[in-house]
Design a protein around this motif. Structure first.
Motif, PDB file in Angstrom:
ATOM      1  N   LYS A  23     -13.098   2.249   5.580  1.00 45.22           N
ATOM      2  CA  LYS A  23     -12.161   1.188   5.212  1.00 45.22           C
ATOM      3  C   LYS A  23     -11.257   1.587   4.045  1.00 45.22           C
ATOM      4  O   LYS A  23     -10.437   0.804   3.597  1.00 45.22           O
ATOM      5  N   ARG A  78      -7.317   0.131   2.727  1.00 43.42           N
ATOM      6  CA  ARG A  78      -6.311   0.262   3.782  1.00 43.42           C
ATOM      7  C   ARG A  78      -5.595  -1.053   4.090  1.00 43.42           C
ATOM      8  O   ARG A  78      -4.961  -1.176   5.123  1.00 43.42           O
ATOM      9  N   HIS A  79      -5.672  -2.036   3.212  1.00 37.89           N
ATOM     10  CA  HIS A  79      -4.945  -3.285   3.407  1.00 37.89           C
ATOM     11  C   HIS A  79      -3.456  -3.034   3.210  1.00 37.89           C
ATOM     12  O   HIS A  79      -3.072  -2.183   2.416  1.00 37.89           O
ATOM     13  N   THR A  80      -2.619  -3.788   3.917  1.00 43.23           N
ATOM     14  CA  THR A  80      -1.175  -3.616   3.728  1.00 43.23           C
ATOM     15  C   THR A  80      -0.741  -4.119   2.357  1.00 43.23           C
ATOM     16  O   THR A  80       0.169  -3.573   1.761  1.00 43.23           O
ATOM     17  N   ARG A  96       0.822  -1.204   0.000  1.00 44.17           N
ATOM     18  CA  ARG A  96       0.000   0.000   0.000  1.00 44.17           C
ATOM     19  C   ARG A  96       0.861   1.260   0.000  1.00 44.17           C
ATOM     20  O   ARG A  96       0.589   2.213  -0.726  1.00 44.17           O
TER      21      ARG A  96
END
Length: 59
Positions: free
Chosen positions: A23, A40-42, A3
């Motif tokens: 989110k 917002r996920h890595t 990200r």
């Protein structure tokens, strides 16, 4: 794709953070007047990352 790498590429292309959502974070490219949510996920799926870059960074 990580990200932070996607965000770095978007900011180099002139995109700015508009707001933090629940989110997702919303980024906007003022030259093309396009906005797009960024999860917002890595780790972001490669296809999704390429799609976001295509829309926002015009690459």
């Amino acid at each position: 794709m990580k990200r932070k790498d996607l965000i770095r590429q978007l900011e180099l292309a002139g995109c700015v953070l508009v707001r933090h959502g629940g989110k997702h974070d919303w980024y906007h490219n003022p030259t093309t007047n396009v906005s797009q949510p960024i999860p917002r996920h890595t780790e972001i799926n490669e296809h999704l990352a390429k799609h976001i870059l295509k829309l926002l960074a015009n690459t």
